[in-house]
Design an enzyme around this catalytic site. Structure first.
Site, PDB file in Angstrom:
ATOM      1  N   ARG A  19     -21.653 -21.857  13.541  1.00 44.20           N
ATOM      2  CA  ARG A  19     -22.540 -22.148  12.391  1.00 44.20           C
ATOM      3  C   ARG A  19     -23.918 -21.506  12.616  1.00 44.20           C
ATOM      4  NH1 ARG A  19     -18.195 -23.712  11.162  1.00 44.20           N
ATOM      5  NH2 ARG A  19     -17.655 -25.527   9.892  1.00 44.20           N
ATOM      6  N   SER A  36     -20.335 -30.671   5.983  1.00 50.36           N
ATOM      7  CA  SER A  36     -20.701 -31.347   7.236  1.00 50.36           C
ATOM      8  C   SER A  36     -22.215 -31.354   7.368  1.00 50.36           C
ATOM      9  CB  SER A  36     -20.126 -30.596   8.437  1.00 50.36           C
ATOM     10  OG  SER A  36     -18.732 -30.583   8.394  1.00 50.36           O
ATOM     11  N   GLU A  85     -26.817 -29.406  10.111  1.00 49.87           N
ATOM     12  CA  GLU A  85     -26.295 -28.089   9.731  1.00 49.87           C
ATOM     13  C   GLU A  85     -27.083 -27.504   8.553  1.00 49.87           C
ATOM     14  OE1 GLU A  85     -22.443 -26.582   7.942  1.00 49.87           O
ATOM     15  OE2 GLU A  85     -21.707 -27.535   9.764  1.00 49.87           O
TER      16      GLU A  85
HETATM   17  N1  EPU Z   1     -13.282 -38.155  12.606  1.00 51.72           N
HETATM   18  C1  EPU Z   1     -13.392 -39.517  12.668  1.00 51.72           C
HETATM   19  N2  EPU Z   1     -14.126 -40.149  11.700  1.00 51.72           N
HETATM   20  C2  EPU Z   1     -14.721 -39.478  10.702  1.00 51.72           C
HETATM   21  C3  EPU Z   1     -14.637 -38.082  10.665  1.00 51.72           C
HETATM   22  C4  EPU Z   1     -13.908 -37.430  11.634  1.00 51.72           C
HETATM   23  O1  EPU Z   1     -12.845 -40.156  13.541  1.00 51.72           O
HETATM   24  O2  EPU Z   1     -15.354 -40.119   9.867  1.00 51.72           O
HETATM   25  C5  EPU Z   1     -12.467 -37.461  13.595  1.00 51.72           C
HETATM   26  C6  EPU Z   1     -11.162 -36.978  12.933  1.00 51.72           C
HETATM   27  O3  EPU Z   1     -10.179 -37.942  12.954  1.00 51.72           O
HETATM   28  C7  EPU Z   1     -10.796 -35.778  13.757  1.00 51.72           C
HETATM   29  C8  EPU Z   1     -12.136 -35.249  14.217  1.00 51.72           C
HETATM   30  O4  EPU Z   1     -13.093 -36.271  14.018  1.00 51.72           O
HETATM   31  O5  EPU Z   1     -10.053 -36.149  14.884  1.00 51.72           O
HETATM   32  C9  EPU Z   1     -12.522 -33.981  13.514  1.00 51.72           C
HETATM   33  O6  EPU Z   1     -12.554 -34.189  12.085  1.00 51.72           O
HETATM   34  P1  EPU Z   1     -12.177 -33.041  11.050  1.00 51.72           P
HETATM   35  O7  EPU Z   1     -10.862 -32.449  11.392  1.00 51.72           O
HETATM   36  O8  EPU Z   1     -12.336 -33.620   9.680  1.00 51.72           O
HETATM   37  O9  EPU Z   1     -13.230 -31.891  11.306  1.00 51.72           O
HETATM   38  P2  EPU Z   1     -14.790 -31.947  11.653  1.00 51.72           P
HETATM   39  O10 EPU Z   1     -14.972 -31.569  13.080  1.00 51.72           O
HETATM   40  O11 EPU Z   1     -15.370 -33.225  11.199  1.00 51.72           O
HETATM   41  C10 EPU Z   1     -15.184 -29.394  11.157  1.00 51.72           C
HETATM   42  C11 EPU Z   1     -16.172 -28.588  10.391  1.00 51.72           C
HETATM   43  C12 EPU Z   1     -15.829 -28.566   8.913  1.00 51.72           C
HETATM   44  C13 EPU Z   1     -14.434 -27.973   8.768  1.00 51.72           C
HETATM   45  C14 EPU Z   1     -13.448 -28.822   9.586  1.00 51.72           C
HETATM   46  C15 EPU Z   1     -12.066 -28.185   9.608  1.00 51.72           C
HETATM   47  C16 EPU Z   1     -18.289 -28.709  11.581  1.00 51.72           C
HETATM   48  C17 EPU Z   1     -19.657 -29.300  11.627  1.00 51.72           C
HETATM   49  N3  EPU Z   1     -17.504 -29.130  10.581  1.00 51.72           N
HETATM   50  O12 EPU Z   1     -15.313 -30.744  10.715  1.00 51.72           O
HETATM   51  O13 EPU Z   1     -16.758 -27.722   8.247  1.00 51.72           O
HETATM   52  O14 EPU Z   1     -14.023 -27.937   7.414  1.00 51.72           O
HETATM   53  O15 EPU Z   1     -13.874 -28.897  10.961  1.00 51.72           O
HETATM   54  O16 EPU Z   1     -12.103 -27.022  10.383  1.00 51.72           O
HETATM   55  O17 EPU Z   1     -17.930 -27.893  12.417  1.00 51.72           O
HETATM   56  C18 EPU Z   1     -18.834 -27.680   7.085  1.00 51.72           C
HETATM   57  O18 EPU Z   1     -19.281 -27.033   7.999  1.00 51.72           O
HETATM   58  O19 EPU Z   1     -19.532 -27.989   6.079  1.00 51.72           O
HETATM   59  C19 EPU Z   1     -17.466 -28.175   7.146  1.00 51.72           C
HETATM   60  C20 EPU Z   1     -16.938 -28.984   6.220  1.00 51.72           C
END
Ligand code: EPU
Length: 345
Positions: free
Chosen positions: A164, A245, A341
């Site tokens: 990012r 995010s 972010e």
């Molecule tokens: N999780 C929780 N509780 C929550 C949210 C997440 O326990 O409320 C856990 C999920 O169960 C999962 C882990 O956290 O095990 C990761 O969650 P998720 O797969 O939804 O991905 P993320 O790490 O929260 C990142 C990116 C997103 C992108 C997704 C998919 C960042 C900051 N965010 O989210 O990007 O779509 O992976 O690749 O890296 C963005 O940058 O705006 C964005 C949406």
């Protein structure tokens, strides 16, 4: 050149925050910037580049001259033995562009479907999702120097991509090549592999694949799965204002991670190739009990704690207050500082 005064910015930021631009000029082509720079009064003003407005939090009216990027166009710019080189104007909608590349038979961007914003903003924060980052498909970009109006081209190395992150997020410093506030991206080129391979490594996608029973999914199929996954977790900004995010996923040392696991065995963590460990910020925020909570009209999404939302009428100040409260509780419980972010304007 038309200088619009006192322009409402609510339709131009995905958080849906109410604010105005004192003055705004639409950049439909490169010469629009040159016209601004030829006007001594406008040339000397500080400038703010507005793309799709999907990664900003407006904290008040914008006093800088807003340059709203609306450069259109998409085409096959060339090909190499390995890749199709596909170009889009910076003002093109990102998701529409992804759909168009698939329709043309040039897969490679399908994992990045449904990310809000414009093509020109995509390299600024090196957008990424479901196992693919923009830098994996990037070829080069054209930009204009905001002081001189001169065009220059950058390849991937000179964009300084990180998680990012890019050269466009950093101010120029001693020895630093930061371009924040110094360049307006006009067009971006992508290298889309002729020998396409599906990227199905991300857990959510793997699950969709397993449930589908399909042996070898097409790029269109992956695009549709990504859209389904995102729609189930992430709020549609047209319905509930948000900037995706809100915090980056932090990285810690293996020792720090082991220490947290000893206290919170459930913590979601991913070992990185460089030996550090990435933690899921959404999990950390969720563990602190924030999911579904609100401060004023700003809230935490009830399906993804990493996404802050505008429950209609939130100010940028309320979003900031909520973000700080979340940072404080995550720091107090885990000793980790979450980094936002989006850019505060
Ligand atoms: N999780 C929780 N509780 C929550 C949210 C997440 O326990 O409320 C856990 C999920 O169960 C999962 C882990 O956290 O095990 C990761 O969650 P998720 O797969 O939804 O991905 P993320 O790490 O929260 C990142 C990116 C997103 C992108 C997704 C998919 C960042 C900051 N965010 O989210 O990007 O779509 O992976 O690749 O890296 C963005 O940058 O705006 C964005 C949406």
């Amino acid at each position: 050149m038309l200088v619009e005064k006192n322009v409402p910015l609510q339709p131009y930021n995905s958080f849906g925050i109410v604010a105005r631009a004192h003055a705004l000029v639409r950049m439909g082509r490169e010469d629009d910037l040159r016209a601004v720079l030829d006007d001594p009064k406008l040339a000397s003003q500080p400038k703010f580049i507005l793309g799709g407005g999907s990664n900003i939090v407006l904290t008040g009216d914008v006093r800088s001259l807003v340059l709203k990027v609306e450069i259109a166009g998409r085409r096959l710019a060339g090909e190499t033995e390995r890749d199709w080189i596909v170009e889009a104007g910076a003002g093109e909608n990102w998701h529409d562009f992804v759909g168009w590349t698939l329709a043309q038979g040039w897969p490679g961007l399908e994992n990045l479907a449904l990310i809000p914003g414009t093509v020109g903003a995509a390299p600024v924060q090196n957008i990424g999702a479901y196992g693919v980052e923009l830098q994996d498909r990037f070829h080069s970009l054209d930009a204009l120097d905001l002081d001189t109006g001169r065009r220059f081209t950058l390849d991937a190395a000179r964009c300084g991509f990180g998680y990012r992150d890019s050269v466009f997020k950093h101010a120029a410093g001693p020895g630093g090549l930061g371009l924040a506030g110094r360049a307006l991206i006009t067009a971006v080129r992508f290298a889309l592999p002729k020998a396409w391979k599906p990227e199905l490594g991300y857990l959510d996608l793997e699950r969709k694949w397993a449930a589908s029973g399909v042996a070898r999914p097409t790029a269109r199929q992956i695009h549709d799965w990504v859209c389904e996954i995102r729609s189930a977790k992430l709020p549609d900004p047209r319905v509930l204002g948000n900037a995706g995010s809100f915090f980056k996923n932090p990285t810690v040392t293996p020792e720090q991670c082991a220490d947290i696991i000893a206290r919170d065995p459930e913590i979601v963590h991913y070992p990185m190739p460089d030996g550090t460990v990435k933690l899921a910020a959404g999990w950390l925020i969720d563990a602190c009990g924030w999911k579904g909570k609100s401060v004023g009209k700003a809230g935490v999404h009830d399906k993804q704690a990493l996404v802050l939302v505008n429950r209609q009428g939130a100010t940028g100040g309320e979003v900031m207050t909520l973000a700080r409260a979340i940072q404080t509780s995550v720091y107090e419980r885990f000793g980790i500082r979450l980094e936002p972010e989006p850019v505060f304007v």
